[in-house]
Design a protein around this motif. Structure first.
Motif, mmCIF file in Angstrom:
data_model
loop_
_atom_site.group_PDB
_atom_site.id
_atom_site.type_symbol
_atom_site.label_atom_id
_atom_site.label_comp_id
_atom_site.label_asym_id
_atom_site.label_seq_id
_atom_site.Cartn_x
_atom_site.Cartn_y
_atom_site.Cartn_z
ATOM 1 N N GLN A 73 0.847 -1.193 0.000
ATOM 2 C CA GLN A 73 0.000 0.000 0.000
ATOM 3 C C GLN A 73 0.881 1.242 0.000
ATOM 4 O O GLN A 73 2.049 1.193 0.397
ATOM 5 C CB GLN A 73 -0.941 0.006 1.203
ATOM 6 N N GLY A 74 0.307 2.340 -0.460
ATOM 7 C CA GLY A 74 1.061 3.592 -0.513
ATOM 8 C C GLY A 74 0.111 4.765 -0.621
ATOM 9 O O GLY A 74 -1.058 4.611 -0.966
ATOM 10 N N SER A 75 0.619 5.944 -0.302
ATOM 11 C CA SER A 75 -0.195 7.149 -0.396
ATOM 12 C C SER A 75 0.605 8.245 -1.078
ATOM 13 O O SER A 75 1.842 8.236 -1.078
ATOM 14 C CB SER A 75 -0.644 7.611 0.995
ATOM 15 N N GLY A 76 -0.101 9.209 -1.671
ATOM 16 C CA GLY A 76 0.562 10.316 -2.347
ATOM 17 C C GLY A 76 -0.441 11.357 -2.793
ATOM 18 O O GLY A 76 -1.659 11.144 -2.709
ATOM 19 N N THR A 77 0.072 12.476 -3.274
ATOM 20 C CA THR A 77 -0.784 13.590 -3.668
ATOM 21 C C THR A 77 -1.376 13.412 -5.067
ATOM 22 O O THR A 77 -2.078 14.288 -5.554
ATOM 23 C CB THR A 77 -0.002 14.909 -3.608
ATOM 24 N N SER A 78 -1.080 12.298 -5.722
ATOM 25 C CA SER A 78 -1.732 11.942 -6.977
ATOM 26 C C SER A 78 -1.924 10.430 -6.975
ATOM 27 O O SER A 78 -1.213 9.698 -6.275
ATOM 28 C CB SER A 78 -0.894 12.357 -8.191
ATOM 29 N N LYS A 79 -2.888 9.960 -7.755
ATOM 30 C CA LYS A 79 -3.143 8.520 -7.830
ATOM 31 C C LYS A 79 -1.908 7.792 -8.356
ATOM 32 O O LYS A 79 -1.531 6.724 -7.857
ATOM 33 C CB LYS A 79 -4.346 8.264 -8.738
#
Length: 226
Positions: free
Chosen positions: A203-209
């Motif tokens: 899993q990961g997160s960021g300011t764009s898909k």
């Protein structure tokens, strides 16, 4: 919200409102306007130079004491078109952009090159108006995530690496799923899961898909190749 309310919110001072507004005037707007306006291209030139020096300074001062090759690589990643576009979107700058009708209809407000150039012109205007300290405040916001995780920038494409690894066994498949989106509409944060044969592997997160998918792929790749 106006750009001046944005500057107030992030505590960046301004004096010359005309100069700041010019940063948002695209050439297509000038061409269709009856007003005597100057577009943002000269400010874009200035902003590019300011970003180069300030990003270089941050990399030079990094606690990991980066070598020349590492600094060159990371700077290229931090000021590339995709990165600049994401900074603009993170701040919601494209909402204030003045475009000609034709450019607007053709999706110019979402075009990567235009939005990336906009960030440079915005930085150029802020620098000329109130100096480097004001620009530093903006970079503190947009570079926080990247500077905290420089290692991820050195990998060109984890999604491709993961796909190639999985394809060594043709029976396995890779898919990505947006788990959650938080934050305001002009600055969303995406949380993405990557699944291998339907099972969550990263899993990961960021300011764009796209950025969140890359981080999810990185997480899964590192687990699979251990």
């Amino acid at each position: 919200m106006s750009v001046f309310k944005l500057l107030d919110r992030i505590k960046v001072p301004y004096k010359d409102k005309t100069l700041i507004r010019q940063a948002f005037v695209h050439a297509s707007y000038v061409n269709e306007s009856k007003e005597q306006l100057e577009d943002n291209e000269r400010l874009e030139f200035m902003g590019d130079a300011v970003l180069q020096i300030l990003v270089s300074k941050r990399l030079y001062s990094h606690e990991d004491h980066l070598n020349e090759g590492e600094m060159t690589l990371y700077r290229a990643k931090l000021v590339c078109e995709e990165a600049l576009m994401n900074y603009s979107l993170q701040l919601g700058l494209n909402e204030f952009l003045l475009l000609g009708m034709g450019e607007e209809k053709n999706g110019g407000r979402k075009r990567a090159s235009i939005i990336a150039d906009l960030f440079e012109s915005f930085i150029g205007a802020v620098y000329l108006d109130t100096g480097l300290e004001s620009v530093e405040k903006i970079l503190d916001i947009v570079l926080e995530e990247e500077m905290a995780n420089l290692e991820a920038l050195s990998i060109t494409d984890y999604k491709t690496k993961l796909q190639e690894y999985i394809q060594s066994d043709s029976r396995r498949s890779v898919s990505y799923e947006v788990k959650n989106v938080t934050g305001p509409s002009n600055a969303p944060v995406f949380e993405v899961l990557v699944k291998v044969d339907g099972l969550v592997f990263g899993q990961g997160s960021g300011t764009s898909k796209k950025r969140a998918e890359q981080k999810a792929a990185q997480d899964a790749f590192k687990k699979l190749v251990k």
